[in-house]
Design an enzyme around this catalytic site. Structure first.
Site, PDB file in Angstrom:
ATOM      1  N   PRO A  84      42.319  34.028  41.859  1.00  9.28           N
ATOM      2  CA  PRO A  84      42.900  34.002  42.720  1.00  9.28           C
ATOM      3  C   PRO A  84      44.145  32.841  42.818  1.00  9.28           C
ATOM      4  CG  PRO A  84      40.826  33.968  43.645  1.00  9.28           C
ATOM      5  CD  PRO A  84      41.422  34.661  41.946  1.00  9.28           C
TER       6      PRO A  84
ATOM      7  N   GLU B 111      32.300  36.307  38.172  1.00  2.00           N
ATOM      8  CA  GLU B 111      32.493  35.449  37.383  1.00  2.00           C
ATOM      9  C   GLU B 111      33.390  34.683  36.887  1.00  2.00           C
ATOM     10  OE1 GLU B 111      28.501  36.554  35.054  1.00  2.00           O
ATOM     11  OE2 GLU B 111      29.667  37.496  35.250  1.00  2.00           O
TER      12      GLU B 111
ATOM     13  N   ARG C 250      55.610  52.428  39.564  1.00  2.00           N
ATOM     14  CA  ARG C 250      56.265  53.136  40.813  1.00  2.00           C
ATOM     15  C   ARG C 250      57.510  53.078  40.024  1.00  2.00           C
ATOM     16  NH1 ARG C 250      57.727  50.577  45.053  1.00  2.00           N
ATOM     17  NH2 ARG C 250      58.762  52.451  45.614  1.00  2.00           N
TER      18      ARG C 250
ATOM     19  N   ASP D 293      65.383  50.347  46.585  1.00  3.67           N
ATOM     20  CA  ASP D 293      66.028  49.578  46.648  1.00  3.67           C
ATOM     21  C   ASP D 293      66.559  49.023  47.914  1.00  3.67           C
ATOM     22  OD1 ASP D 293      68.828  51.247  45.071  1.00  3.67           O
ATOM     23  OD2 ASP D 293      67.406  50.341  43.824  1.00  3.67           O
TER      24      ASP D 293
HETATM   25  C1  9WO Z   1      32.517  34.210  42.034  1.00  6.64           C
HETATM   26  C2  9WO Z   1      31.357  32.768  42.563  1.00  6.64           C
HETATM   27  C3  9WO Z   1      29.923  32.721  41.829  1.00  6.64           C
HETATM   28  C4  9WO Z   1      29.232  32.055  42.958  1.00  6.64           C
HETATM   29  C5  9WO Z   1      29.823  30.664  42.674  1.00  6.64           C
HETATM   30  C6  9WO Z   1      31.164  30.389  43.180  1.00  6.64           C
HETATM   31  C7  9WO Z   1      32.139  31.383  42.761  1.00  6.64           C
HETATM   32  N1  9WO Z   1      33.469  31.838  42.733  1.00  6.64           N
HETATM   33  C8  9WO Z   1      33.264  33.076  42.294  1.00  6.64           C
HETATM   34  C9  9WO Z   1      35.090  33.743  41.809  1.00  6.64           C
HETATM   35  O1  9WO Z   1      35.492  33.427  42.264  1.00  6.64           O
HETATM   36  N2  9WO Z   1      34.699  34.831  41.699  1.00  6.64           N
HETATM   37  C10 9WO Z   1      36.074  35.521  40.564  1.00  6.64           C
HETATM   38  C11 9WO Z   1      36.003  37.281  41.114  1.00  6.64           C
HETATM   39  C12 9WO Z   1      36.142  35.286  39.837  1.00  6.64           C
HETATM   40  C13 9WO Z   1      37.846  35.474  39.109  1.00  6.64           C
HETATM   41  C14 9WO Z   1      37.868  37.225  39.423  1.00  6.64           C
HETATM   42  N3  9WO Z   1      37.092  37.633  40.449  1.00  6.64           N
HETATM   43  C15 9WO Z   1      38.401  37.446  41.571  1.00  6.64           C
HETATM   44  C16 9WO Z   1      39.348  38.100  41.210  1.00  6.64           C
HETATM   45  N4  9WO Z   1      38.485  37.504  43.068  1.00  6.64           N
HETATM   46  N5  9WO Z   1      39.377  37.733  43.362  1.00  6.64           N
HETATM   47  C17 9WO Z   1      40.111  38.177  42.377  1.00  6.64           C
HETATM   48  C18 9WO Z   1      41.193  37.894  43.039  1.00  6.64           C
HETATM   49  C19 9WO Z   1      42.476  38.209  41.380  1.00  6.64           C
HETATM   50  C20 9WO Z   1      43.825  38.201  41.846  1.00  6.64           C
HETATM   51  N6  9WO Z   1      43.935  37.691  43.339  1.00  6.64           N
HETATM   52  C21 9WO Z   1      43.555  38.059  44.504  1.00  6.64           C
HETATM   53  C22 9WO Z   1      41.823  37.633  43.619  1.00  6.64           C
END
Ligand code: 9WO
Length: 254
Positions: free
Chosen positions: A87, A114, A152, A167
């Site tokens: 994110p 994590e 794609r 396009d």
């Molecule tokens: C997990 C967590 C556990 C306890 C306290 C805080 C915490 N934060 C997170 C967390 O943000 N986990 C993420 C899960 C870590 C990176 C992978 N994860 C993830 C990727 N969640 N959402 C995405 C993501 C990736 C790309 N676009 C949108 C969302």
């Protein structure tokens, strides 16, 4: 194009990558995907991949040594870029998909639940991509989104009729409305012009409706776009319609 995906949950990828267009693209050799289990690079007998964060706090952190072994095993001495799905990355869009589609190979790194040790991010990750401003349980679904959006665009993956539509999105507008038979359903008619067979008028109608949708739903897209003469003229027509409607949208088509 080849994708290497590094994940703790390889089984999540089975369905989406084998069905439909992605499945066909792989069968025809236009794209290949290898999914690698990060856990295979944990060397201790319990196959531990994470540990508690220095400084304390909630959650666990994926270990730098395990991740680096996994990345190096896949990357070898190639220059393949490593993309971490998070994110905190740059928000992925169609232009980025087009840029990535020019590359021969990508390594996609998905964390799950994590975060990764910051040293991996700083020294082994080339780009960090987000698919939108929300938090998921992991980067697996975002990795599949990137594979889908990039695949794609590869030559030969979609039929020729679809490339026009591509396009149309790449010219920075939302798509126009679509209709198929019957021409009348419960008193609702398909716009006359689409039945006329007059291809110039149809193209103009579609461009106008694409502009209408874009201005109503995603005005931010129009601000970034270079407009052609025809597009400016159609926008003037739409502005005239909107003021005639007294700012209330009574148009049947939207
Ligand atoms: C997990 C967590 C556990 C306890 C306290 C805080 C915490 N934060 C997170 C967390 O943000 N986990 C993420 C899960 C870590 C990176 C992978 N994860 C993830 C990727 N969640 N959402 C995405 C993501 C990736 C790309 N676009 C949108 C969302």
């Amino acid at each position: 194009m080849h994708f290497d995906i590094l994940t703790l949950f390889p089984e999540m990828f089975a369905g989406p990558l084998t069905a439909s267009i992605l499945g066909k693209a792989q069968k025809s050799g236009l794209v290949s995907v290898d999914v690698w289990n990060i856990r295979d690079h944990a060397l201790d007998k319990h196959k531990i991949v994470d540990d508690t964060p220095y400084g304390g706090g909630a959650g666990m952190v994926l270990k730098v040594d395990v991740l680096v072994r996994a990345i190096e095993a896949v990357k070898g001495d190639s220059e393949t870029p490593v993309i971490y799905l998070s994110p905190q990355g740059q928000v992925f869009n169609q232009d980025m998909a087009a840029q990535l589609a020019k590359l021969p190979r990508l390594i996609l790194l998905s964390g799950h639940y994590e975060e990764i040790d910051e040293r991996v991010r700083q020294h082994w990750v080339d780009f960090e991509l987000s698919i939108g401003d929300y938090v998921l349980t992991g980067g697996e679904l975002p990795a599949m989104v990137v594979v889908d959006a990039v695949t794609r665009l590869l030559p030969g993956v979609l039929g020729d009729e679809s490339s026009f539509q591509q396009d149309s999105f790449q010219n920075g507008l939302l798509d126009h409305p679509h209709y198929t038979r019957p021409a009348t359903f419960r008193g609702m008619n398909v716009p006359e012009v689409l039945l006329s067979g007059h291809h110039d008028n149809i193209a103009r109608y579609r461009l106008k409706e694409a502009l209408r949708r874009t201005i109503m739903r995603r005005p931010d897209l129009l601000e970034k776009k270079d407009l052609s003469m025809e597009e400016r003229q159609l926008l003037d027509e739409l502005a005239a319609e909107f003021s005639a409607e007294g700012r209330v949208n009574t148009n049947e088509s939207d």
